[in-house]
Design a protein around this motif. Sequence first.
Motif, PDB file in Angstrom:
ATOM      1  N   HIS A  24       0.824  -1.198   0.000  1.00 44.70           N
ATOM      2  CA  HIS A  24       0.000   0.000   0.000  1.00 44.70           C
ATOM      3  C   HIS A  24       0.866   1.259   0.000  1.00 44.70           C
ATOM      4  CE1 HIS A  24       1.030   0.056   4.242  1.00 44.70           C
ATOM      5  NE2 HIS A  24       0.592   1.293   4.285  1.00 44.70           N
ATOM      6  N   PHE A  25       0.309   2.320  -0.567  1.00 46.99           N
ATOM      7  CA  PHE A  25       0.935   3.652  -0.512  1.00 46.99           C
ATOM      8  C   PHE A  25      -0.038   4.556   0.209  1.00 46.99           C
ATOM      9  CE2 PHE A  25       2.380   1.779  -4.560  1.00 46.99           C
ATOM     10  CZ  PHE A  25       3.739   1.731  -4.325  1.00 46.99           C
ATOM     11  N   GLY A  26       0.303   4.967   1.426  1.00 49.11           N
ATOM     12  CA  GLY A  26      -0.661   5.742   2.199  1.00 49.11           C
ATOM     13  C   GLY A  26      -1.936   4.944   2.330  1.00 49.11           C
ATOM     14  N   GLY A  27      -3.066   5.535   1.902  1.00 50.06           N
ATOM     15  CA  GLY A  27      -4.330   4.830   2.014  1.00 50.06           C
ATOM     16  C   GLY A  27      -4.656   3.947   0.821  1.00 50.06           C
ATOM     17  N   ILE A  28      -3.806   4.020  -0.238  1.00 47.15           N
ATOM     18  CA  ILE A  28      -4.110   3.257  -1.456  1.00 47.15           C
ATOM     19  C   ILE A  28      -3.552   1.848  -1.361  1.00 47.15           C
ATOM     20  CG2 ILE A  28      -3.779   3.132  -3.945  1.00 47.15           C
ATOM     21  CD1 ILE A  28      -3.287   6.188  -3.854  1.00 47.15           C
ATOM     22  N   LYS A  29      -4.445   0.856  -1.470  1.00 45.34           N
ATOM     23  CA  LYS A  29      -3.978  -0.532  -1.507  1.00 45.34           C
ATOM     24  C   LYS A  29      -3.670  -0.876  -2.958  1.00 45.34           C
ATOM     25  CE  LYS A  29      -6.313  -2.078   2.645  1.00 45.34           C
ATOM     26  NZ  LYS A  29      -7.629  -2.509   3.173  1.00 45.34           N
ATOM     27  N   ALA A  30      -2.457  -0.577  -3.385  1.00 45.46           N
ATOM     28  CA  ALA A  30      -2.114  -0.723  -4.801  1.00 45.46           C
ATOM     29  C   ALA A  30      -2.114  -2.179  -5.220  1.00 45.46           C
ATOM     30  CB  ALA A  30      -0.743  -0.091  -5.063  1.00 45.46           C
ATOM     31  N   VAL A  31      -1.573  -3.040  -4.381  1.00 44.62           N
ATOM     32  CA  VAL A  31      -1.633  -4.482  -4.611  1.00 44.62           C
ATOM     33  C   VAL A  31      -2.248  -5.101  -3.375  1.00 44.62           C
ATOM     34  CG1 VAL A  31      -0.267  -6.592  -4.866  1.00 44.62           C
ATOM     35  CG2 VAL A  31       0.263  -4.590  -6.270  1.00 44.62           C
ATOM     36  N   GLY A  48      -5.342  -4.823 -17.297  1.00 41.82           N
ATOM     37  CA  GLY A  48      -6.176  -4.250 -16.249  1.00 41.82           C
ATOM     38  C   GLY A  48      -6.242  -2.754 -16.417  1.00 41.82           C
ATOM     39  N   PRO A  49      -7.272  -2.119 -15.857  1.00 39.30           N
ATOM     40  CA  PRO A  49      -7.427  -0.672 -16.036  1.00 39.30           C
ATOM     41  C   PRO A  49      -6.297   0.114 -15.382  1.00 39.30           C
ATOM     42  CG  PRO A  49      -9.068  -1.541 -14.498  1.00 39.30           C
ATOM     43  CD  PRO A  49      -8.351  -2.714 -15.066  1.00 39.30           C
ATOM     44  N   ASN A  50      -6.226   1.397 -15.722  1.00 42.66           N
ATOM     45  CA  ASN A  50      -5.222   2.281 -15.116  1.00 42.66           C
ATOM     46  C   ASN A  50      -5.345   2.255 -13.600  1.00 42.66           C
ATOM     47  OD1 ASN A  50      -5.889   4.299 -17.852  1.00 42.66           O
ATOM     48  ND2 ASN A  50      -3.868   3.495 -17.434  1.00 42.66           N
ATOM     49  N   GLY A  51      -4.192   2.171 -12.952  1.00 43.01           N
ATOM     50  CA  GLY A  51      -4.192   2.217 -11.493  1.00 43.01           C
ATOM     51  C   GLY A  51      -4.588   0.917 -10.836  1.00 43.01           C
ATOM     52  N   SER A  52      -4.676  -0.183 -11.607  1.00 44.29           N
ATOM     53  CA  SER A  52      -5.108  -1.446 -11.004  1.00 44.29           C
ATOM     54  C   SER A  52      -3.965  -2.162 -10.288  1.00 44.29           C
ATOM     55  CB  SER A  52      -5.716  -2.353 -12.074  1.00 44.29           C
ATOM     56  OG  SER A  52      -4.797  -2.557 -13.121  1.00 44.29           O
ATOM     57  N   GLY A  53      -2.746  -1.633 -10.390  1.00 47.77           N
ATOM     58  CA  GLY A  53      -1.643  -2.198  -9.612  1.00 47.77           C
ATOM     59  C   GLY A  53      -0.674  -3.042 -10.414  1.00 47.77           C
ATOM     60  N   LYS A  54      -0.732  -2.971 -11.737  1.00 46.19           N
ATOM     61  CA  LYS A  54       0.135  -3.804 -12.568  1.00 46.19           C
ATOM     62  C   LYS A  54       1.611  -3.430 -12.401  1.00 46.19           C
ATOM     63  CE  LYS A  54      -1.896  -2.431 -16.381  1.00 46.19           C
ATOM     64  NZ  LYS A  54      -2.828  -1.430 -15.822  1.00 46.19           N
ATOM     65  N   SER A  55       1.884  -2.148 -12.539  1.00 46.14           N
ATOM     66  CA  SER A  55       3.286  -1.723 -12.414  1.00 46.14           C
ATOM     67  C   SER A  55       3.792  -1.945 -10.998  1.00 46.14           C
ATOM     68  CB  SER A  55       3.434  -0.248 -12.784  1.00 46.14           C
ATOM     69  OG  SER A  55       3.126  -0.048 -14.146  1.00 46.14           O
ATOM     70  N   THR A  56       2.924  -1.724 -10.026  1.00 46.43           N
ATOM     71  CA  THR A  56       3.338  -1.953  -8.640  1.00 46.43           C
ATOM     72  C   THR A  56       3.683  -3.420  -8.427  1.00 46.43           C
ATOM     73  OG1 THR A  56       1.916  -0.145  -7.916  1.00 46.43           O
ATOM     74  CG2 THR A  56       2.667  -1.692  -6.229  1.00 46.43           C
ATOM     75  N   LEU A  57       2.894  -4.315  -9.035  1.00 48.89           N
ATOM     76  CA  LEU A  57       3.204  -5.742  -8.939  1.00 48.89           C
ATOM     77  C   LEU A  57       4.596  -6.027  -9.516  1.00 48.89           C
ATOM     78  CD1 LEU A  57       2.281  -8.608  -8.254  1.00 48.89           C
ATOM     79  CD2 LEU A  57       1.284  -8.755 -10.542  1.00 48.89           C
ATOM     80  N   PHE A  96      10.945  -0.451 -17.252  1.00 45.69           N
ATOM     81  CA  PHE A  96      10.107   0.470 -16.486  1.00 45.69           C
ATOM     82  C   PHE A  96       9.092   1.123 -17.418  1.00 45.69           C
ATOM     83  CE2 PHE A  96      13.863  -0.120 -14.010  1.00 45.69           C
ATOM     84  CZ  PHE A  96      13.476  -0.001 -12.686  1.00 45.69           C
ATOM     85  N   GLN A  97       7.929   1.436 -16.876  1.00 46.85           N
ATOM     86  CA  GLN A  97       6.875   2.023 -17.706  1.00 46.85           C
ATOM     87  C   GLN A  97       7.326   3.354 -18.304  1.00 46.85           C
ATOM     88  OE1 GLN A  97       3.085   2.090 -15.806  1.00 46.85           O
ATOM     89  NE2 GLN A  97       2.080   3.167 -17.474  1.00 46.85           N
ATOM     90  N   ILE A  98       7.913   4.213 -17.449  1.00 49.99           N
ATOM     91  CA  ILE A  98       8.533   5.436 -17.951  1.00 49.99           C
ATOM     92  C   ILE A  98       9.985   5.079 -18.253  1.00 49.99           C
ATOM     93  CG2 ILE A  98       9.239   7.778 -17.369  1.00 49.99           C
ATOM     94  CD1 ILE A  98       6.855   7.793 -15.383  1.00 49.99           C
ATOM     95  N   ASP A 171       6.998  -3.730 -19.013  1.00 47.57           N
ATOM     96  CA  ASP A 171       5.908  -2.839 -18.625  1.00 47.57           C
ATOM     97  C   ASP A 171       5.567  -1.892 -19.772  1.00 47.57           C
ATOM     98  OD1 ASP A 171       4.024  -1.317 -17.341  1.00 47.57           O
ATOM     99  OD2 ASP A 171       5.205  -1.002 -15.522  1.00 47.57           O
ATOM    100  N   GLU A 172       4.567  -2.251 -20.549  1.00 45.70           N
ATOM    101  CA  GLU A 172       4.092  -1.428 -21.673  1.00 45.70           C
ATOM    102  C   GLU A 172       5.219  -0.991 -22.600  1.00 45.70           C
ATOM    103  OE1 GLU A 172       1.177   1.508 -20.771  1.00 45.70           O
ATOM    104  OE2 GLU A 172       0.403   0.438 -19.033  1.00 45.70           O
ATOM    105  N   VAL A 173       6.026  -1.976 -23.050  1.00 46.70           N
ATOM    106  CA  VAL A 173       7.161  -1.626 -23.926  1.00 46.70           C
ATOM    107  C   VAL A 173       6.735  -1.087 -25.267  1.00 46.70           C
ATOM    108  CG1 VAL A 173       9.204  -2.892 -23.208  1.00 46.70           C
ATOM    109  CG2 VAL A 173       7.351  -4.097 -24.373  1.00 46.70           C
ATOM    110  N   GLU A 203       0.315  -4.884 -20.949  1.00 48.24           N
ATOM    111  CA  GLU A 203       0.020  -4.377 -22.287  1.00 48.24           C
ATOM    112  C   GLU A 203      -1.418  -3.878 -22.337  1.00 48.24           C
ATOM    113  OE1 GLU A 203       2.382  -4.082 -24.965  1.00 48.24           O
ATOM    114  OE2 GLU A 203       0.605  -2.868 -25.297  1.00 48.24           O
ATOM    115  N   HIS A 204      -1.611  -2.702 -22.911  1.00 51.47           N
ATOM    116  CA  HIS A 204      -2.966  -2.185 -23.081  1.00 51.47           C
ATOM    117  C   HIS A 204      -3.557  -2.533 -24.440  1.00 51.47           C
ATOM    118  CE1 HIS A 204      -3.978  -0.097 -19.459  1.00 51.47           C
ATOM    119  NE2 HIS A 204      -2.829   0.564 -19.440  1.00 51.47           N
ATOM    120  N   ASP A 205      -2.660  -2.788 -25.391  1.00 44.37           N
ATOM    121  CA  ASP A 205      -3.128  -3.032 -26.756  1.00 44.37           C
ATOM    122  C   ASP A 205      -3.602  -4.478 -26.903  1.00 44.37           C
ATOM    123  OD1 ASP A 205      -2.649  -1.899 -29.824  1.00 44.37           O
ATOM    124  OD2 ASP A 205      -2.503  -4.074 -29.621  1.00 44.37           O
TER     125      ASP A 205
END
Lengths: 248, 328
Positions: A24-31, A48-57, A96-98, A171-173, A203-205
Amino acid sequence: MSAAEGKTAGTGEPILVVRELHCHFGGIKAVNGVSLDVGRREIAGLIGPNGSGKSTLFNLISGTVTPDRGQIRFDGHEIGGRKAHAIARLGLARTFQIPAMFDNMSVTENLLAAAAEGHWQGARERAADTLALLKLEHVADNRASDLSGGQQKLLEFGRVVMRQASLILLDEVTAGVHPSIRRIIVDAIARLRERGTTVLVIEHDMEMVRNVCDRIIVMDAGRVVATGPFNDIVRNSEVMQTYLGRPQ
Amino acid sequence: MKPSWAGLLLLIAVIVVLALLPMLVNNYWLRIATGALMWAGLACSWNMLGGYAGYINFGHSAFFGLGAYVTALLMGDRLAWPFFATLPAGIVVTALFAIIIGAPTLRLRGAYFAIATWAFAEVLIQFASVMDFTGGIGGIGLPPFLDERFFYFAMFGAAALTYLITWALFERSRFGLKVKALRDHEPAAEAIGINTSLVKLQTFVLSAVTASVFGAIFAYWVTFINPKSVFGGDITDQMVVMVLLGGLGSLWGPALGGVALFVVNRIIWMYWGDTAFYIAILGAAIVLVVLFLPNGIAGLFSRRVAVSGAVLDKAVGNLVGGGPGRPS
Ligand SMILES: Nc1ncnc2c1ncn2[C@@H]1O[C@H](COP(=O)(O)OP(=O)(O)OP(=O)(O)O)[C@@H](O)[C@H]1O
Ligand SMILES: [Mg+2]
């Protein structure tokens, strides 16, 4: 011989086993309690949708971020909470995503750096091969920060190729890159699989997912909500609602 | 950097001139050349960590001073060690302190390290000022040895070795790749197997012991040191400005900046004596460099090393925490 054919290869155990992982990050349970398996030589897609925790995983598996609790087994090693460099040395590589360039180093140096810890023998030849594979020869001596966005994605992928890893996390190469660059990356992923590498891609595509992945893992709100072959997932309208029913 | 024939010839010419210098100039100018070589070497030692690894050390004078004090104490009446025997002792002491300071702080963001090094230098000034065995504020003398040529060649040798090591390690080996990679993106460096905490510590120790060797030679040369003269914050200030002026993270930049600034320092000293004016010049130099010469003097000559400004961004980002540390 590639690293994927290492000592524990061929045993029945999946190369990656994740159980009840939390972060978790603060109150967000990312995974929020993720469990999943990735089999050897599999190419698995994580969607999974944006913010669903993929990159955090990915950050948790690669040791970039430390999990709150849960187990991660990679190639027979318990790696949860270990340092990122130690996990990398076991044969795990990631992007990395970025794009995470070494901005002030040349393209060639970026590739060589990836071999600095580990398989240094023949690194220069492999860097040259990787440049050819990714069609980056003409910018070999440029600073990484001078590359276009697509070229940076290629270079980061090239560093993963240089690692000769048994499991790679992408991550979204191909996000936002020109179709010609996407083609290069898709071909290179196929080459990696021939080498015996296991690949987990975010991957989003959906076209790309259909073409490349053996199996899909769907995440939503920090959890795995479905997993299976592409066609089964697409047929499951509830999952598609989850995935496509939100802005991407 | 690709080796070029012109560059190699220039390097050989510089080495030949430096080797023959004692036969070409009088003792007054030889002393100035000795000082210039010392500052060129010190700037290079600061640049190892500051330029190549992107970690700003605000207390580098601590290690210069440690080397100076270890040599002074060991060469004193009671122990009377020969000069060269004191060098390994200074190196060991400095390395130990660098590990003690660096191991806990280099794991954290750059700001912690910067504050720790600054505080360490301040502590050493106070410590040396109040202890009896260091001679307190009054300082400590060394057996006089008045051979200008010896000190010229000692500084020349130490500076040459410093640049040779820097070139071999940071520009030509995979160790250098690891250092530069962690400077530019720490999480990505970890992700390719680099133990960033260890590599930073190794770089810091190397940078510290190099400074201590110059401190040792300096103490023997000037035959008298006190806490301010070898631990003073102005020593670190000068190293930082020299590196920024010459080109952060480049091999030859610190040599250019070091010589240029030291010569300016001597000229001011000749006309105005020991004056606070020099501090104002340092400040102005920093501002001018950042505004008009972000890639340092070295950046004027070579396109390839024209990265100093970007390196400065990384180092400052490291310091304030916004920069490279964030995975995504
Ligand atoms: N370092 C961090 N600090 C604070 N919050 C974070 C951090 N990393 C991720 N988050 C939050 O955790 C949640 C999951 O983010 P994550 O990046 O894992 O999602 P994602 O599935 O990769 O999304 P996207 O498809 O947009 O890349 C988000 O709410 C994000 O804001
Ligand atoms: Mg993401």
